[in-house]
Scaffold this motif. Structure first.
Motif, PDB file in Angstrom:
ATOM      1  N   ALA A 179       0.831  -1.205   0.000  1.00 12.37           N
ATOM      2  CA  ALA A 179       0.000   0.000   0.000  1.00 12.37           C
ATOM      3  C   ALA A 179       0.864   1.253   0.000  1.00 12.37           C
ATOM      4  CB  ALA A 179      -0.930   0.002   1.213  1.00 12.37           C
ATOM      5  N   ALA A 180       1.907   1.267   0.836  1.00 13.33           N
ATOM      6  CA  ALA A 180       2.793   2.429   0.899  1.00 13.33           C
ATOM      7  C   ALA A 180       3.505   2.644  -0.436  1.00 13.33           C
ATOM      8  CB  ALA A 180       3.804   2.257   2.024  1.00 13.33           C
ATOM      9  N   ALA A 181       3.948   1.554  -1.054  1.00  9.97           N
ATOM     10  CA  ALA A 181       4.628   1.669  -2.353  1.00  9.97           C
ATOM     11  C   ALA A 181       3.686   2.198  -3.420  1.00  9.97           C
ATOM     12  CB  ALA A 181       5.183   0.308  -2.765  1.00  9.97           C
ATOM     13  N   LYS A 182       2.439   1.740  -3.405  1.00 13.25           N
ATOM     14  CA  LYS A 182       1.451   2.205  -4.376  1.00 13.25           C
ATOM     15  C   LYS A 182       1.154   3.691  -4.197  1.00 13.25           C
ATOM     16  CE  LYS A 182      -2.248  -0.363  -4.606  1.00 13.25           C
ATOM     17  NZ  LYS A 182      -2.508  -0.552  -6.052  1.00 13.25           N
ATOM     18  N   GLN A 183       0.963   4.100  -2.966  1.00 13.47           N
ATOM     19  CA  GLN A 183       0.630   5.503  -2.712  1.00 13.47           C
ATOM     20  C   GLN A 183       1.786   6.429  -3.072  1.00 13.47           C
ATOM     21  OE1 GLN A 183      -0.561   4.630   1.312  1.00 13.47           O
ATOM     22  NE2 GLN A 183      -2.727   4.968   0.867  1.00 13.47           N
ATOM     23  N   GLN A 184       3.010   5.996  -2.774  1.00 15.22           N
ATOM     24  CA  GLN A 184       4.167   6.812  -3.148  1.00 15.22           C
ATOM     25  C   GLN A 184       4.314   6.876  -4.667  1.00 15.22           C
ATOM     26  OE1 GLN A 184       7.872   5.661  -1.335  1.00 15.22           O
ATOM     27  NE2 GLN A 184       9.100   6.967  -2.661  1.00 15.22           N
ATOM     28  N   ALA A 185       4.152   5.734  -5.331  1.00  5.88           N
ATOM     29  CA  ALA A 185       4.261   5.694  -6.793  1.00  5.88           C
ATOM     30  C   ALA A 185       3.205   6.567  -7.442  1.00  5.88           C
ATOM     31  CB  ALA A 185       4.142   4.250  -7.293  1.00  5.88           C
ATOM     32  N   ALA A 186       1.984   6.528  -6.905  1.00 12.10           N
ATOM     33  CA  ALA A 186       0.903   7.338  -7.473  1.00 12.10           C
ATOM     34  C   ALA A 186       1.179   8.823  -7.298  1.00 12.10           C
ATOM     35  CB  ALA A 186      -0.426   6.963  -6.815  1.00 12.10           C
ATOM     36  N   ALA A 187       1.661   9.211  -6.112  1.00 12.39           N
ATOM     37  CA  ALA A 187       1.954  10.626  -5.868  1.00 12.39           C
ATOM     38  C   ALA A 187       3.065  11.115  -6.787  1.00 12.39           C
ATOM     39  CB  ALA A 187       2.343  10.822  -4.401  1.00 12.39           C
ATOM     40  N   GLU A 188       4.110  10.321  -6.963  1.00 13.47           N
ATOM     41  CA  GLU A 188       5.233  10.728  -7.808  1.00 13.47           C
ATOM     42  C   GLU A 188       4.829  10.741  -9.281  1.00 13.47           C
ATOM     43  OE1 GLU A 188       8.270   7.960  -6.714  1.00 13.47           O
ATOM     44  OE2 GLU A 188       8.779   9.025  -4.853  1.00 13.47           O
ATOM     45  N   ALA A 189       4.044   9.745  -9.696  1.00 13.12           N
ATOM     46  CA  ALA A 189       3.593   9.703 -11.090  1.00 13.12           C
ATOM     47  C   ALA A 189       2.678  10.880 -11.397  1.00 13.12           C
ATOM     48  CB  ALA A 189       2.882   8.377 -11.373  1.00 13.12           C
ATOM     49  N   PHE A 190       1.789  11.205 -10.469  1.00 11.63           N
ATOM     50  CA  PHE A 190       0.870  12.327 -10.680  1.00 11.63           C
ATOM     51  C   PHE A 190       1.632  13.644 -10.774  1.00 11.63           C
ATOM     52  CE2 PHE A 190      -1.841  15.760  -9.092  1.00 11.63           C
ATOM     53  CZ  PHE A 190      -2.920  15.659  -9.961  1.00 11.63           C
ATOM     54  N   SER A 191       2.590  13.857  -9.873  1.00 13.86           N
ATOM     55  CA  SER A 191       3.330  15.122  -9.865  1.00 13.86           C
ATOM     56  C   SER A 191       4.214  15.268 -11.095  1.00 13.86           C
ATOM     57  CB  SER A 191       4.191  15.230  -8.595  1.00 13.86           C
ATOM     58  OG  SER A 191       5.200  14.233  -8.581  1.00 13.86           O
ATOM     59  N   SER A 192       4.583  14.136 -11.708  1.00 12.17           N
ATOM     60  CA  SER A 192       5.427  14.167 -12.900  1.00 12.17           C
ATOM     61  C   SER A 192       4.626  14.087 -14.195  1.00 12.17           C
ATOM     62  CB  SER A 192       6.439  13.007 -12.862  1.00 12.17           C
ATOM     63  OG  SER A 192       7.275  13.101 -11.728  1.00 12.17           O
ATOM     64  N   HIS A 234       1.878   8.376 -16.910  1.00 12.36           N
ATOM     65  CA  HIS A 234       0.724   7.522 -17.139  1.00 12.36           C
ATOM     66  C   HIS A 234       0.825   6.249 -16.295  1.00 12.36           C
ATOM     67  CE1 HIS A 234       3.372   5.143 -19.682  1.00 12.36           C
ATOM     68  NE2 HIS A 234       3.543   6.149 -20.518  1.00 12.36           N
ATOM     69  N   SER A 235      -0.157   5.370 -16.466  1.00 12.19           N
ATOM     70  CA  SER A 235      -0.278   4.206 -15.592  1.00 12.19           C
ATOM     71  C   SER A 235       0.892   3.239 -15.714  1.00 12.19           C
ATOM     72  CB  SER A 235      -1.590   3.470 -15.883  1.00 12.19           C
ATOM     73  OG  SER A 235      -1.642   3.042 -17.229  1.00 12.19           O
ATOM     74  N   MET A 236       1.474   3.108 -16.894  1.00 12.45           N
ATOM     75  CA  MET A 236       2.606   2.205 -17.046  1.00 12.45           C
ATOM     76  C   MET A 236       3.818   2.714 -16.271  1.00 12.45           C
ATOM     77  SD  MET A 236       1.318  -0.241 -18.675  1.00 12.45           S
ATOM     78  CE  MET A 236       2.804  -1.192 -18.989  1.00 12.45           C
ATOM     79  N   GLN A 237       3.991   4.028 -16.241  1.00 12.52           N
ATOM     80  CA  GLN A 237       5.093   4.597 -15.465  1.00 12.52           C
ATOM     81  C   GLN A 237       4.828   4.461 -13.964  1.00 12.52           C
ATOM     82  OE1 GLN A 237       4.549   8.169 -17.696  1.00 12.52           O
ATOM     83  NE2 GLN A 237       6.600   8.056 -18.623  1.00 12.52           N
ATOM     84  N   TYR A 238       3.565   4.596 -13.576  1.00 11.09           N
ATOM     85  CA  TYR A 238       3.179   4.325 -12.188  1.00 11.09           C
ATOM     86  C   TYR A 238       3.522   2.886 -11.818  1.00 11.09           C
ATOM     87  CZ  TYR A 238      -0.186   2.462  -8.794  1.00 11.09           C
ATOM     88  OH  TYR A 238      -0.780   1.764  -7.775  1.00 11.09           O
TER      89      TYR A 238
END
Length: 203
Positions: free
Chosen positions: A159-172, A175-179
């Motif tokens: 869960a922590a990895a997903k939330q961090q990945a989503a926050a970083e992908a959104f700020s950058s 898209h979903s593949m990069q997430y």
């Protein structure tokens, strides 16, 4: 059935030159929004399951709710992931038209990766992954799902990895593949422990 080796191995074949996995000009989703777990997700799966089984009948060899929405208390993108096993995923005439009638849309075609197809549904949002009975990916998905269901520490780590990945992908603006790539290291470490626990790996 897939071999033990294939189940415990991550297969990342390159896209063949001159081909694209995306159908009709589609591309990776820009949705990287990870939300808290919703009690409605299992009901949405059951609704979709009934429609898929009605459409395909005995052509459904296996149908499983997988991915993060299948794990209670795990944050996820609000998209129901379903694995559908059919006799031959490359024979699209045997299942795609019936699923189109149920509101699904073919978005991804990857015959070089165990015949994998993805059909998308809008409401409820769903990604339907179609593979053959010899694909190791469906077995991987069930192992990962069941491991997270039974191990809260691993679930919280993911869960922590997903939330961090989503926050970083959104700020950058990714898209979903990069997430997915951002959370891949943690995910594969969890997979490794699950494979070891189930006897698929010796160390």
């Amino acid at each position: 059935m897939p071999s033990t080796h294939d189940i415990a191995t991550f297969h990342d074949p390159p896209v063949p030159e001159g081909q694209s996995p995306y159908v009709g000009g589609a591309g990776p989703s820009t949705d990287v929004d990870v939300v808290e777990s919703k009690a409605i997700w299992p009901d949405q799966f059951r609704h979709l399951e009934a429609r898929i089984r009605r459409a395909l009948g005995w052509r459904v060899l296996e149908l499983e709710h997988v991915g993060s929405t299948a794990v209670p208390m795990l944050p996820a993108k609000a998209i129901i992931d379903i694995d559908l096993v059919v006799a031959d995923p490359n024979d699209e005439r045997a299942y795609v038209p019936a699923l189109l009638d149920e509101g699904f849309e073919l978005r991804i075609r990857e015959p070089w990766w165990f015949g994998h197809r993805v059909l998308r549904h809008g409401e409820p949002a769903c990604h339907l992954h179609v593979c053959g009975y010899d694909s190791p990916e469906t077995v991987k998905h069930r192992i990962f799902r069941d491991w997270l269901r039974a191990n809260p520490v691993e679930r919280d780590l993911y869960a922590a990895a997903k939330q961090q990945a989503a926050a970083e992908a959104f700020s950058s603006g990714e898209h979903s593949m990069q997430y997915n790539a951002r959370k891949q290291k943690v995910m594969r470490e969890i997979y490794h422990r699950a494979f070891f626990a189930t006897g698929l790996l010796d160390s």
